[in-house]
Design a protein around this motif. Sequence first.
Motif, PDB file in Angstrom:
ATOM      1  N   SER A  69      34.964  51.635  32.905  1.00 30.27           N
ATOM      2  CA  SER A  69      35.514  52.596  33.969  1.00 30.27           C
ATOM      3  C   SER A  69      34.068  52.830  35.167  1.00 30.27           C
ATOM      4  N   ASP A  70      34.025  53.968  35.636  1.00 31.33           N
ATOM      5  CA  ASP A  70      33.272  53.799  36.730  1.00 31.33           C
ATOM      6  C   ASP A  70      32.866  51.952  37.234  1.00 31.33           C
ATOM      7  N   VAL A  71      34.136  51.003  38.108  1.00 33.37           N
ATOM      8  CA  VAL A  71      33.432  49.487  38.463  1.00 33.37           C
ATOM      9  C   VAL A  71      34.576  49.426  39.318  1.00 33.37           C
ATOM     10  N   ARG A  72      33.617  48.851  40.016  1.00 35.51           N
ATOM     11  CA  ARG A  72      34.524  49.078  41.536  1.00 35.51           C
ATOM     12  C   ARG A  72      34.338  46.989  41.597  1.00 35.51           C
ATOM     13  N   PHE A  73      35.894  46.977  42.078  1.00 39.02           N
ATOM     14  CA  PHE A  73      35.890  44.840  42.254  1.00 39.02           C
ATOM     15  C   PHE A  73      36.417  44.722  43.797  1.00 39.02           C
ATOM     16  N   GLU A  74      35.698  43.940  43.905  1.00 35.99           N
ATOM     17  CA  GLU A  74      35.505  44.041  45.624  1.00 35.99           C
ATOM     18  C   GLU A  74      35.550  42.029  46.067  1.00 35.99           C
ATOM     19  N   ASN A  75      37.004  42.336  47.052  1.00 33.09           N
ATOM     20  CA  ASN A  75      37.467  40.693  46.834  1.00 33.09           C
ATOM     21  C   ASN A  75      37.684  39.713  45.728  1.00 33.09           C
ATOM     22  N   CYS A  76      37.722  40.503  44.386  1.00 31.35           N
ATOM     23  CA  CYS A  76      38.293  39.238  43.580  1.00 31.35           C
ATOM     24  C   CYS A  76      39.666  39.146  43.705  1.00 31.35           C
ATOM     25  N   ASP A  77      39.856  37.922  42.825  1.00 29.39           N
ATOM     26  CA  ASP A  77      40.882  37.256  41.837  1.00 29.39           C
ATOM     27  C   ASP A  77      41.282  37.067  41.010  1.00 29.39           C
ATOM     28  N   LEU A  78      42.090  38.235  39.706  1.00 27.89           N
ATOM     29  CA  LEU A  78      42.331  38.526  38.523  1.00 27.89           C
ATOM     30  C   LEU A  78      43.719  38.470  38.740  1.00 27.89           C
TER      31      LEU A  78
END
Length: 211
Positions: A69-78
Amino acid sequence: MEIERPRLSKSLLETKLRAIPIDEDPEILNVSLKDEEIIEAHHPRLRISNVVFTNCTFTESEFIKADWSDVRFENCDLSNVTLKDAALHRVEFINCKLTGIDFSDATLKNVHWEQSMLPYALFGDCKMENHAFIDCDLSFAYFYNCEFKHVALERCQLNEASFEDTKLKGLDLSTCSFDTMKVSMDDLRGCEVSPHQAIQFASLIGLVVKD
């Protein structure tokens, strides 16, 4: 439709992943992480809250029953991450790569995806509420028996995407593009499409449209 964005603290602690004992206590809270890697990891019930990930890699990892919750992923690889039976609330993915990510049996509320790659993503038996895909690639994505409530797709690539036993009533696909898409006419009922898309869907049921 208004999506709640992550409620993030203005002064997150910048730290390194090695300083967080997630093997002992599976949670990541109140931090900012950059250029980190979690590859082929297995962390069931991983809790993440009030966190920003930037340029991080999580490939081939498994996070069963995660609570984010309340998370930001920027330019990530999942890519190829497993998030089965996960719960996500107020999470956003900006310019991320999520090829083959598995959200089977997940509950996704107030999730925002923008300029992200999700080919071959799996959304089986997924509940999605207040959800937006903006300028995303969902080619070959598989939506099976999903529940959509206030879901938006804008300027997305949907070529070969499959919507099986998933009602698209109220969904606006008019700005999206595809050569072919797998969906039944019954599930498509009530969906908003462009004139060109209407011709494409007509061809799926064998109709010949003449000028």
